[in-house]
Design a protein around this motif. Structure first.
Motif, mmCIF file in Angstrom:
data_model
loop_
_atom_site.group_PDB
_atom_site.id
_atom_site.type_symbol
_atom_site.label_atom_id
_atom_site.label_comp_id
_atom_site.label_asym_id
_atom_site.label_seq_id
_atom_site.Cartn_x
_atom_site.Cartn_y
_atom_site.Cartn_z
ATOM 1 N N ASN A 95 2.167 1.743 -3.454
ATOM 2 C CA ASN A 95 1.130 2.271 -4.360
ATOM 3 C C ASN A 95 0.877 3.746 -4.119
ATOM 4 N N LEU A 96 0.937 4.184 -2.871
ATOM 5 C CA LEU A 96 0.769 5.614 -2.583
ATOM 6 C C LEU A 96 1.904 6.445 -3.183
ATOM 7 N N ASN A 151 1.947 4.950 -7.625
ATOM 8 C CA ASN A 151 0.774 4.791 -8.499
ATOM 9 C C ASN A 151 -0.312 5.809 -8.178
ATOM 10 N N ARG A 152 0.071 6.977 -7.787
ATOM 11 C CA ARG A 152 -0.921 8.006 -7.465
ATOM 12 C C ARG A 152 -1.245 8.805 -8.716
ATOM 13 N N ASP A 153 -2.428 9.334 -8.765
ATOM 14 C CA ASP A 153 -2.836 10.214 -9.861
ATOM 15 C C ASP A 153 -2.575 11.646 -9.456
ATOM 16 N N PHE A 154 -2.069 12.412 -10.364
ATOM 17 C CA PHE A 154 -1.788 13.818 -10.077
ATOM 18 C C PHE A 154 -2.959 14.675 -10.496
ATOM 19 N N SER A 204 0.836 -1.215 0.000
ATOM 20 C CA SER A 204 0.000 0.000 0.000
ATOM 21 C C SER A 204 0.865 1.256 0.000
#
Length: 184
Positions: free
Chosen positions: A177-178, A181-184, A174
């Motif tokens: 992923n933070l 794989n974060r969305d900006f 997790s």
């Protein structure tokens, strides 16, 4: 006395059932997990020479320094190895960890852990821990995670059970992923 005997018998039956369930990983699953581990270690080796070949690396290292009360200064190094894959549902790219290593100290004792994940669905396949034992030797713990349970291989004493190891693997995944794989 009958009630006490019945309680003891039920306790033994329950514990033997749990032990049977915990050993339901098949030899084929263990062989498959070992093959995946060898592949992951080969990929780590290739990744370690990527810069020499002008190829991007796919790894991330997080180094922390902190104090544990009663134990003193601690250095923790978490190393993530991952691949970049296309998510078939969204069509976007996602980073997937396949191996996470973690090393740290508690006072003078050193600990090393590995978490191997399935490259497709990132489920936990294998956990390995090696640490300094209090008697000067070393402890080793291996958990193989199959479809119907886990298989344990423990030399010395286990510092972490298979449930906590799986929970820690999820937490490390997790955190990855933070960060990746974060969305900006």
């Amino acid at each position: 006395m009958k009630r006490f005997s019945l309680i003891i018998m039920l306790s033994l039956l329950t514990s033997s059932t749990i032990m049977t369930y915990a050993q339901e990983v098949t030899d084929a699953e263990i062989a498959s997990i070992r093959a995946a581990y060898r592949d992951a270690k080969e990929q780590v080796e290739i990744n370690s020479h990527a810069q020499e070949q002008n190829v991007p690396c796919n790894d991330m290292e997080v180094v922390s320094h902190y104090v544990i009360p009663g134990c003193g200064p601690t250095e923790e190094i978490i190393h993530y190895y991952f691949t970049l894959d296309e998510d078939p549902e969204t069509g976007s790219y996602v980073n997937k960890p396949y191996l996470i290593t973690r090393s740290y100290n508690v006072a003078a004792r050193k600990f090393y852990e590995e978490f191997l994940f399935d490259k497709h669905d990132t489920s936990l396949l294998f956990f390995y821990q090696c640490n300094d034992a209090t008697d000067g030797t070393s402890d080793e713990t291996r958990y193989y995670y199959g479809k119907k349970g886990t298989h344990q291989s423990i030399k010395g004493s286990a510092q972490m059970d298979e449930v906590f190891a799986a929970r820690l693997a999820d937490e490390l995944k997790s955190a990855f992923n933070l960060l990746m794989n974060r969305d900006f």
